[in-house]
Enzyme design. Sequence first.
Site, PDB file in Angstrom:
ATOM      1  N   CYS A  70       0.773  -1.088   0.026  1.00  0.00           N
ATOM      2  CA  CYS A  70       0.044   0.004  -0.016  1.00  0.00           C
ATOM      3  C   CYS A  70       0.909   1.354   0.080  1.00  0.00           C
ATOM      4  CB  CYS A  70      -0.566  -0.116   1.161  1.00  0.00           C
ATOM      5  SG  CYS A  70      -1.556   1.659   1.787  1.00  0.00           S
ATOM      6  N   CYS A  73       0.114   3.985   2.818  1.00  0.00           N
ATOM      7  CA  CYS A  73       0.659   3.377   4.027  1.00  0.00           C
ATOM      8  C   CYS A  73       2.049   3.639   3.914  1.00  0.00           C
ATOM      9  CB  CYS A  73       0.505   1.836   4.234  1.00  0.00           C
ATOM     10  SG  CYS A  73      -1.068   1.129   3.900  1.00  0.00           S
TER      11      CYS A  73
END
Length: 144
Positions: A70, A73
């Site tokens: 991600c 993230c």
Amino acid sequence: MSHTLTICPQCKSLNKVLIEKAITNQALCGKCQKNLTLHGLVTEVNTEDFRRILKASDKPVVVDFWATWCGPCKSYGPEYQKASTQNTNAVFLKISTETEQELSAELGIRGIPCTILFKSGKEVARQAGAMSADQVKQFVNSVN
Ligand SMILES: [Zn+2]
């Protein structure tokens, strides 16, 4: 003196460590004397250790649910870590939604990063998406 909670990566003991020692990476496990590996004041935990800390903590517990694939993230990680050292009134954890899929499903996490705040073992707030360190601070202090 303020403390935070962490789990020893070696012997899995629950440790209550001084903030000052944890930030400077000088905290040792009270049981096996191994170095405790916090990132800022963030501890990466699995589901079992998350539940142990949640049960033991008299402070709010904040968790960043993330995954290695991600992008947002990755940019959120350093901000979250920075926030952990500025908000010693809470215990900061990080949980991988890849390895802890059951917990992620149980908590109904759909998008990541997802930050959840727990008080007295119960979810009291959640925020989807990346935040700045300041926004994390607001989030952590949003519920009294
Ligand atoms: Zn240990």
